[in-house]
Scaffold this active site. Sequence first.
Site, PDB file in Angstrom:
ATOM      1  N   ASN A  38      -0.386  12.093 -46.492  1.00  0.00           N
ATOM      2  CA  ASN A  38       0.701  11.247 -46.923  1.00  0.00           C
ATOM      3  C   ASN A  38       0.246   9.792 -47.571  1.00  0.00           C
ATOM      4  OD1 ASN A  38       3.336  12.747 -46.916  1.00  0.00           O
ATOM      5  ND2 ASN A  38       2.770  12.861 -44.781  1.00  0.00           N
ATOM      6  N   SER A  43       0.804  -2.613 -52.801  1.00  0.00           N
ATOM      7  CA  SER A  43       0.377  -3.318 -53.676  1.00  0.00           C
ATOM      8  C   SER A  43      -1.107  -3.228 -53.731  1.00  0.00           C
ATOM      9  CB  SER A  43       1.253  -4.663 -53.690  1.00  0.00           C
ATOM     10  OG  SER A  43       0.710  -5.605 -52.500  1.00  0.00           O
ATOM     11  N   SER A  44      -1.844  -4.512 -53.535  1.00  0.00           N
ATOM     12  CA  SER A  44      -3.296  -4.148 -54.001  1.00  0.00           C
ATOM     13  C   SER A  44      -4.382  -5.285 -53.304  1.00  0.00           C
ATOM     14  CB  SER A  44      -3.464  -3.910 -55.506  1.00  0.00           C
ATOM     15  OG  SER A  44      -2.495  -5.048 -56.036  1.00  0.00           O
ATOM     16  N   GLU A 100      -4.204  -2.016 -61.018  1.00  0.00           N
ATOM     17  CA  GLU A 100      -4.101  -0.686 -61.394  1.00  0.00           C
ATOM     18  C   GLU A 100      -3.563  -0.508 -63.172  1.00  0.00           C
ATOM     19  OE1 GLU A 100      -0.329   0.262 -59.567  1.00  0.00           O
ATOM     20  OE2 GLU A 100      -0.875  -1.064 -57.871  1.00  0.00           O
TER      21      GLU A 100
END
Lengths: 157, 157, 157
Positions: A38, A43-44, A100
Site C-alpha cells: 500500500n 510530499s517529498s 515530481e
Amino acid sequence: MSWTTPKRAFIGAASAEGGTKLNAFDNALLKLGIGNVNLVKLSSVIPAHIEWIEEVHDVPIGMLLPTVYAHIESDEPGMTISAALGIGISENNEGGLIYEYAGYCTKEEAEEMVRKMVEEGFAMRGWKLAEFKVASASITVKDKPAAAIAAVVMFPY
Amino acid sequence: MSWTTPKRAFIGAASAEGGTKLNAFDNALLKLGIGNVNLVKLSSVIPAHIEWIEEVHDVPIGMLLPTVYAHIESDEPGMTISAALGIGISENNEGGLIYEYAGYCTKEEAEEMVRKMVEEGFAMRGWKLAEFKVASASITVKDKPAAAIAAVVMFPY
Amino acid sequence: MSWTTPKRAFIGAASAEGGTKLNAFDNALLKLGIGNVNLVKLSSVIPAHIEWIEEVHDVPIGMLLPTVYAHIESDEPGMTISAALGIGISENNEGGLIYEYAGYCTKEEAEEMVRKMVEEGFAMRGWKLAEFKVASASITVKDKPAAAIAAVVMFPY
C-alpha cells in the site's frame, strides 16, 4: 524500526498497459516490485542518511510504505505520456529533496522539468547539491490504456 | 498493534447531501461511522489474514486510519453519481486487492468496472480469486450538493 | 509518542512564488517552516485534547507528519488565488473539525466558505462550537507561478 523517519529507500520507474487506466497503473507498480503493498503518498523530502536499496523484497502483502510518486495514465492512442522524479541529495547525505512531474511530454522533457525543480529547491534552502538522480518512464499509448510511473519508496528499517 | 500492516478492516458505502460538496462527503462519512477519524489514503492492497469487522466503534476522535476509498461529489441537479470498490480475496486469505471507481454513472456500471479491474489484477499476479466483495453507493443530485463514497478502512489492531 | 493519534498541532498559511507551480508550493511550505518534512495528507479531524503550538522546530529532515492542507497553484497573471482552513474546536477540547477550501477567489471568500463548512459539520454532529480558527493565504499571480497554502500539521508527541 521507525515508520515516521524512514531509513532506506528504493527508486524506480516503469510503464505498462492495462485493461483500464487503473490496471495499467497497477501493472506498472507490479513491474517495479511494489504492486502488492500500500503506497501512502508523501510530499517529498528525503531523511538524512538514507540508504538506497536496489530492489524491493520480503515486504509483507499490504504493508503501508511511504512513497513519493509521479504518475500519469492515458487512453488516447498516439499520445506519449511520461513521469519523472528528480532526486537531489545534499552533502554528507544530510537530507534530500524529490520533485515530481508527469504529463503529456517526452521522457527527456519530464527529466528536464524535475532537474530544474531540484536545482531551485536546493538554491532556496542554501543546500549544496552533492548528487542528482532521476527516475523516469515513458510510454506511447496504442490500443489499450497505459500508465507511466516514477517512485521513491521508503522503508522503516 | 501495527499501523504498517493492518489486522482488521471495515467495508462500507454511503451517499449523502450537504450544504457544500465537502459537507456532502463529510455527511456520507458520518453515515459510515467514519466521520470523526482521519482517513489516510492508500493505494489498494489487503494484508494477509485480515479480519473483516461489521462496524466501526470505539475509535478515538481524530485517529489516523489507513483507508482505500473511491468518492465523487456533484452539484449538478439531475446527474447520478456512483462510487464503488471491488475487493478480491485470494485463497486462504493470503492477501487481496482493492480497485476503485467513481464517476457519473449508475451503481451497476461502477460495480461492473471494479469487478473487471479485480479480475485483471488477480490474473496479472497469477492469484486465484476466492471471494469477491463489492461496496457501492449512488445518488441522484437534487437541489443540494451530493456525494457518494465507498471505503475500506483498516485498523492496526 | 503516537503517530496514530496526534498530540500537538501547528496551524499556518502562506503564499509564495516559484520557478514552477511545484516550487511555488515548496516555497510556501518553507515559509511555514514545513518545507523539510514529508506531509501525509489527512481528511480532517482534530484529536481530543490537542495542544496548539506556535512554531515548528526540531523536526528531523524527512519526518512524516500527518497534515490537513488546502492548496492552489496558478501561473495565470492577474488571477488571485486563495487557500483556507477553517478549524472548529468543540467544548472542553474534546475534538475538532477542519474544512478546506482553495480556489480562484479572495481570501475573504475562502474564509467564508470554510466558516460555513465548519458550522454545518458541527451541526450535523450535534457538537457545540467553542472556538473557531481560520488559516488563510492569498496571492495575485504576477509573472511567475504562485501558490497559496493553509495547513494544520500534527505531531505525534
